[in-house]
Design a protein around this motif. Structure first.
Motif, PDB file in Angstrom:
ATOM      1  N   LYS A  87      56.242  -6.523  -1.656  1.00  0.00           N
ATOM      2  CA  LYS A  87      55.248  -7.164  -0.780  1.00  0.00           C
ATOM      3  C   LYS A  87      54.944  -8.599  -1.240  1.00  0.00           C
ATOM      4  CE  LYS A  87      51.914  -4.303  -1.754  1.00  0.00           C
ATOM      5  NZ  LYS A  87      52.509  -3.441  -2.768  1.00  0.00           N
ATOM      6  N   THR A  88      54.566  -8.694  -2.518  1.00  0.00           N
ATOM      7  CA  THR A  88      54.156 -10.011  -3.025  1.00  0.00           C
ATOM      8  C   THR A  88      55.344 -10.958  -3.087  1.00  0.00           C
ATOM      9  OG1 THR A  88      52.349  -9.029  -4.259  1.00  0.00           O
ATOM     10  CG2 THR A  88      53.073 -11.190  -4.981  1.00  0.00           C
ATOM     11  N   THR A  89      56.520 -10.402  -3.413  1.00  0.00           N
ATOM     12  CA  THR A  89      57.718 -11.245  -3.435  1.00  0.00           C
ATOM     13  C   THR A  89      57.973 -11.829  -2.049  1.00  0.00           C
ATOM     14  OG1 THR A  89      58.673  -9.903  -5.200  1.00  0.00           O
ATOM     15  CG2 THR A  89      60.196 -11.277  -3.945  1.00  0.00           C
ATOM     16  N   LEU A  90      57.833 -10.972  -1.022  1.00  0.00           N
ATOM     17  CA  LEU A  90      58.040 -11.446   0.350  1.00  0.00           C
ATOM     18  C   LEU A  90      57.007 -12.528   0.688  1.00  0.00           C
ATOM     19  CD1 LEU A  90      59.349 -11.373   3.126  1.00  0.00           C
ATOM     20  CD2 LEU A  90      57.908  -9.413   3.719  1.00  0.00           C
ATOM     21  N   LEU A  91      55.760 -12.282   0.280  1.00  0.00           N
ATOM     22  CA  LEU A  91      54.710 -13.262   0.562  1.00  0.00           C
ATOM     23  C   LEU A  91      55.016 -14.598  -0.132  1.00  0.00           C
ATOM     24  CD1 LEU A  91      51.986 -12.814   2.176  1.00  0.00           C
ATOM     25  CD2 LEU A  91      50.869 -13.068  -0.025  1.00  0.00           C
ATOM     26  N   ASN A  92      55.493 -14.502  -1.380  1.00  0.00           N
ATOM     27  CA  ASN A  92      55.840 -15.729  -2.120  1.00  0.00           C
ATOM     28  C   ASN A  92      56.986 -16.482  -1.435  1.00  0.00           C
ATOM     29  OD1 ASN A  92      53.905 -15.240  -4.035  1.00  0.00           O
ATOM     30  ND2 ASN A  92      55.295 -14.255  -5.485  1.00  0.00           N
ATOM     31  N   LEU A  93      57.960 -15.725  -0.919  1.00  0.00           N
ATOM     32  CA  LEU A  93      59.077 -16.376  -0.218  1.00  0.00           C
ATOM     33  C   LEU A  93      58.584 -17.027   1.072  1.00  0.00           C
ATOM     34  CD1 LEU A  93      61.925 -13.715  -0.706  1.00  0.00           C
ATOM     35  CD2 LEU A  93      61.599 -15.855  -1.924  1.00  0.00           C
ATOM     36  N   LEU A  94      57.668 -16.311   1.776  1.00  0.00           N
ATOM     37  CA  LEU A  94      57.113 -16.883   3.018  1.00  0.00           C
ATOM     38  C   LEU A  94      56.307 -18.148   2.731  1.00  0.00           C
ATOM     39  CD1 LEU A  94      55.848 -13.619   4.806  1.00  0.00           C
ATOM     40  CD2 LEU A  94      57.718 -15.098   5.567  1.00  0.00           C
ATOM     41  N   ALA A  95      55.684 -18.185   1.538  1.00  0.00           N
ATOM     42  CA  ALA A  95      54.874 -19.348   1.168  1.00  0.00           C
ATOM     43  C   ALA A  95      55.729 -20.497   0.635  1.00  0.00           C
ATOM     44  CB  ALA A  95      53.854 -18.950   0.103  1.00  0.00           C
ATOM     45  N   GLY A  96      56.997 -20.197   0.387  1.00  0.00           N
ATOM     46  CA  GLY A  96      57.869 -21.241  -0.160  1.00  0.00           C
ATOM     47  C   GLY A  96      57.570 -21.544  -1.603  1.00  0.00           C
ATOM     48  N   ILE A  97      56.945 -20.616  -2.293  1.00  0.00           N
ATOM     49  CA  ILE A  97      56.674 -20.858  -3.727  1.00  0.00           C
ATOM     50  C   ILE A  97      57.665 -20.098  -4.606  1.00  0.00           C
ATOM     51  CG2 ILE A  97      54.230 -21.376  -3.392  1.00  0.00           C
ATOM     52  CD1 ILE A  97      53.529 -18.588  -4.331  1.00  0.00           C
ATOM     53  N   ASP A  98      58.569 -19.368  -3.979  1.00  0.00           N
ATOM     54  CA  ASP A  98      59.645 -18.693  -4.704  1.00  0.00           C
ATOM     55  C   ASP A  98      60.913 -18.856  -3.872  1.00  0.00           C
ATOM     56  OD1 ASP A  98      60.883 -17.325  -6.676  1.00  0.00           O
ATOM     57  OD2 ASP A  98      59.766 -15.451  -6.450  1.00  0.00           O
ATOM     58  N   ALA A  99      62.045 -18.818  -4.527  1.00  0.00           N
ATOM     59  CA  ALA A  99      63.308 -19.044  -3.814  1.00  0.00           C
ATOM     60  C   ALA A  99      64.078 -17.740  -3.687  1.00  0.00           C
ATOM     61  CB  ALA A  99      64.137 -20.066  -4.575  1.00  0.00           C
ATOM     62  N   ALA A 100      64.614 -17.489  -2.492  1.00  0.00           N
ATOM     63  CA  ALA A 100      65.412 -16.274  -2.283  1.00  0.00           C
ATOM     64  C   ALA A 100      66.759 -16.418  -2.979  1.00  0.00           C
ATOM     65  CB  ALA A 100      65.627 -16.059  -0.794  1.00  0.00           C
ATOM     66  N   THR A 101      67.299 -15.280  -3.382  1.00  0.00           N
ATOM     67  CA  THR A 101      68.625 -15.309  -4.020  1.00  0.00           C
ATOM     68  C   THR A 101      69.709 -15.500  -2.963  1.00  0.00           C
ATOM     69  OG1 THR A 101      67.756 -13.799  -5.683  1.00  0.00           O
ATOM     70  CG2 THR A 101      70.155 -14.049  -5.595  1.00  0.00           C
ATOM     71  N   SER A 102      69.532 -14.834  -1.828  1.00  0.00           N
ATOM     72  CA  SER A 102      70.483 -15.000  -0.729  1.00  0.00           C
ATOM     73  C   SER A 102      69.812 -14.593   0.576  1.00  0.00           C
ATOM     74  CB  SER A 102      71.741 -14.156  -0.967  1.00  0.00           C
ATOM     75  OG  SER A 102      71.392 -12.777  -1.026  1.00  0.00           O
ATOM     76  N   GLY A 103      70.511 -14.794   1.660  1.00  0.00           N
ATOM     77  CA  GLY A 103      69.963 -14.463   2.969  1.00  0.00           C
ATOM     78  C   GLY A 103      69.340 -15.680   3.626  1.00  0.00           C
ATOM     79  N   GLU A 104      68.619 -15.429   4.682  1.00  0.00           N
ATOM     80  CA  GLU A 104      67.990 -16.529   5.415  1.00  0.00           C
ATOM     81  C   GLU A 104      66.532 -16.202   5.659  1.00  0.00           C
ATOM     82  OE1 GLU A 104      69.928 -17.496   9.025  1.00  0.00           O
ATOM     83  OE2 GLU A 104      71.792 -18.140   8.062  1.00  0.00           O
ATOM     84  N   LEU A 105      65.737 -17.240   5.646  1.00  0.00           N
ATOM     85  CA  LEU A 105      64.317 -17.072   5.970  1.00  0.00           C
ATOM     86  C   LEU A 105      63.884 -18.280   6.790  1.00  0.00           C
ATOM     87  CD1 LEU A 105      61.618 -15.616   5.787  1.00  0.00           C
ATOM     88  CD2 LEU A 105      61.204 -16.766   3.601  1.00  0.00           C
ATOM     89  N   TRP A 106      63.735 -18.022   8.074  1.00  0.00           N
ATOM     90  CA  TRP A 106      63.348 -19.102   8.986  1.00  0.00           C
ATOM     91  C   TRP A 106      61.868 -18.973   9.309  1.00  0.00           C
ATOM     92  CZ3 TRP A 106      66.495 -23.025  10.866  1.00  0.00           C
ATOM     93  CH2 TRP A 106      67.859 -22.891  10.567  1.00  0.00           C
ATOM     94  N   ILE A 107      61.175 -20.083   9.252  1.00  0.00           N
ATOM     95  CA  ILE A 107      59.815 -20.149   9.788  1.00  0.00           C
ATOM     96  C   ILE A 107      59.820 -21.336  10.736  1.00  0.00           C
ATOM     97  CG2 ILE A 107      57.361 -20.492   9.308  1.00  0.00           C
ATOM     98  CD1 ILE A 107      57.737 -19.059   6.672  1.00  0.00           C
TER      99      ILE A 107
END
Lengths: 406, 246
Positions: B63-83
């Motif tokens: 949950k928190t990892t996803l929130l951090n990725l959505l906030a742009g304060i953590d970087a995903a290892t792979s995949g795509e995240l569009w906002i």
């Protein structure tokens, strides 16, 4: 890059008064030590610079160019020089040329019994310390215009009398005008106090050269000092440079006298260069001690910034860049260290400036001048930057999610 | 009425937030090698603009990892995240910081107010990143404080506020730049029931009136029930999706 407000950094300083005290204290110590070392170096340099005049020629024994104390020349050298060189300055009909003896002698305050006896075998009343004693001639006052009689009178020939520089008196507990002191065991009455501020002579005893020759049992003199710039037969003033060339020519021709000529200012400049390692040693010692103070300050900064990791993470999450936060923390570190440096400068001016430092050749005063203050400020600011970098880097090194959880 | 779409990957025709095979791996160095921790395995997710989403799941579900990725304060290892038009996975750190300043407001469980700044100054902080002048910043900050009902506490320092008040100041700080996306990590976790209710009402209000998209991580079913969309994560994947039908 949008920066955090300046007052943000200033307000953060007040968060922990204890840590602020440690950082400011560390910076004050570092700055004060550097300032003191530079003041020492500048004071010594200034004192040696002021002690020698460029218009004075100094004749020393060949091979003793580096130390007037080791030099030995014939007592007739002054007379021979005066007879051979036209460019010697003349004041009130008297040639400005003097033979002198420079020697460091153990000195102490005589006990009341010793004051009434002239034996050298009397036991010493106070601890002896070697002090520079100069045997002078009447003409010495012409070649050392820096020297002024402040109290009493100059010693009269024949009696065991001595004139003292204020710093020379200060080195002997209880000594003052009228006191009897022992110079190499010989009781001498202090009949005058002279001053020569900013020169090594300020810390010397002066007595007639003949008397000093008897006390030290030497038949030679240490040097001849001649003020250059006399007038020729036509009444034209002789250029001191030309006169010095004549003095050098004299020493080259009169090989029997075994003398060498240097400008008095050059002699002291060489002496300053000779003492450069000591000045460097003082500076290095100060820097080493300062390093300890710096470590204390850096440690306090580490603690201060380590407790702000989460705040740094929050500011990054809001959108401030690491650079902006680093600058804010650096301002904090710089302001604290600059405060310490300013305090050090103030303390230096109040406590160190003008303090007399005694050494074998006399005395000099610490000079807290603009260069020393600049060095102190620079040391404080350097501590702020260099000392701040590692704690700041550590504070900002964590990824934002970890920083937020710290 | 609740519709259950287990492991649904498409709920909106015009999804504003889109995650495709989003993966996050942490590598932890051990004596005998490297341990991989995978909080997000290969997450597919879509969230519509203006939605109010709660993220639930057991600890370690991502949950928190996803929130951090959505906030742009953590970087995903792979995949795509569009906002919107931004693919966060390919953005550099500075660009992400600038994007966050305009597009995202974050509410933390422990408020994270700056202790040496007053409530007003804390709220004003995000506006310092904008080109707004002092007068406009002051108006906006006071407006945000008024929204959370703390205009009269503007001059108070965090230490002079209650936990609930601190969180409301944190909400004011998160919304002051009027970001389209509001992320909240356990916003009621440290609050008593009354304060928690006040915070949830505020989030409702911001979602309905200001049309902010809200993604809220919570363990509290009552808090989650306020969301229109409830996402349940398990082992780094979307386990279930529930949507409240109006």
């Amino acid at each position: 890059m949008k920066l955090l407000p300046f007052d943000h950094a200033i307000r953060n300083l007040a968060r922990s008064p204890r840590r602020l005290f440690l950082v400011v204290g560390g910076s004050t110590l570092v700055s004060l030590l550097v300032l003191g070392a530079v003041a020492f170096s500048r004071g010594l340099e200034a004192s040696l610079g002021a002690s020698g005049l460029a218009t004075n020629a100094l004749l020393l024994g060949t091979g003793s160019e580096e130390s007037v104390e080791r030099s030995e020349i014939s007592p007739t050298t002054a007379e021979a020089l005066h007879a051979s060189v036209d460019g010697i300055a003349v004041h009130a009909g008297r040639p400005a040329i003097a033979s002198e003896i420079h020697v460091a002698l153990p000195a102490s305050l005589a006990s009341p019994e010793q004051a009434t006896t002239d034996t050298a075998s009397a036991t010493r009343a106070t601890e002896e310390s070697p002090i520079m004693v100069r045997g002078y001639e009447t003409a010495s006052s012409l070649v050392h215009p820096q020297v002024r009689l402040k109290e009493g009178r100059w010693p009269s020939g024949g009696a065991s009398e001595v004139a003292a520089g204020p710093e020379a008196l200060a080195r002997i507990d209880g000594a003052k005008l009228g006191s009897t002191i022992l110079l190499a065991g010989e009781p001498c009455v202090v009949v005058g106090v002279f001053e020569a501020p900013g020169t090594t002579m300020h810390g010397e005893f002066w007595m007639p050269v003949e008397l000093l020759a008897i006390i030290t049992q030497r038949s030679t003199r240490s040097c001849v000092i001649a003020a250059l710039g006399g007038v020729d037969e036509a009444g034209e003033r002789i250029d001191p440079q030309v006169a010095f060339d004549d003095v050098e020519a004299f020493t080259a021709m009169r090989l029997d006298l075994e003398t060498t000529a240097v400008r008095e200012s050059e002699y002291y400049a060489q002496l300053a260069a000779f003492l450069a390692p000591i000045r460097m040693l003082v500076l290095i010692t100060a820097l080493l001690v300062a390093f300890g103070g710096a470590l204390g300050g850096i440690n306090a900064m580490y603690a201060a910034f380590a407790s702000r990791v989460r705040e740094a993470g929050t500011l990054q999450a809001i959108g401030f860049s690491r650079g902006a936060i680093a600058i804010s923390l650096l301002i904090e570190s710089l302001v604290a260290c600059a405060t310490g440096a300013l305090m050090a400068c103030l303390l230096g001016r109040l406590l160190l400036d003008g303090i007399a430092v005694r050494f074998s050749m006399g005395t000099f005063t610490l000079a807290v001048d603009s260069a020393a203050i600049a060095a102190g400020l620079l040391a404080g600011l350097s501590l702020g930057v260099v000392g701040g970098i590692a704690p700041i880097a550590r504070c900002l090194s964590l990824p934002i999610p970890l920083a937020l959880r710290s | 009425m609740i519709h259950d779409h287990a492991k649904s990957t498409s709920v909106a025709n015009h999804a504003w937030i889109r995650a495709r095979k989003l993966r996050k791996v942490y590598r932890k160095a051990l004596r005998d090698g490297v341990q991989e921790i995978v909080p997000l395995a290969a997450l597919d997710l879509e969230i519509a603009r203006g939605d109010f989403v709660s993220l639930m799941g057991p600890s370690g579900s991502g949950k928190t990892t996803l929130l951090n990725l959505l906030a742009g304060i953590d970087a995903a290892t792979s995949g795509e995240l569009w906002i919107g038009d931004h693919n966060l996975v390919h953005m550099r750190r500075d660009a992400l910081a600038a994007w966050r300043a305009k597009e995202v407001g974050i509410i933390f469980q422990s408020y994270n107010l700056v202790p040496v700044l007053t409530a007003f100054e804390n709220v004003e902080l995000p506006l310092l990143l904008s080109p707004l002048g002092r007068r406009e910043r002051t108006e906006r900050a006071m407006e945000a404080l008024t929204t959370v009902g703390l205009a009269d506490r503007a001059g108070h320092f965090p230490s002079q506020l209650s936990g609930g008040q601190e969180q409301r100041v944190a909400i004011a700080r998160a919304i002051v730049a009027r970001p389209p996306l509001l992320l909240a990590d356990e916003p009621t976790g440290d609050l008593d029931r009354e304060s928690a209710e006040l915070v949830l009402q505020l989030l409702d209000q911001l979602n309905e009136r200001e049309k902010m998209t809200i993604v809220m991580v919570t363990h509290d079913p009552r808090a989650a029930a306020r969301a229109r969309t409830r996402l349940f994560l398990e082992k780094g994947e979307l386990a279930r999706r529930e949507e409240a039908v109006p």
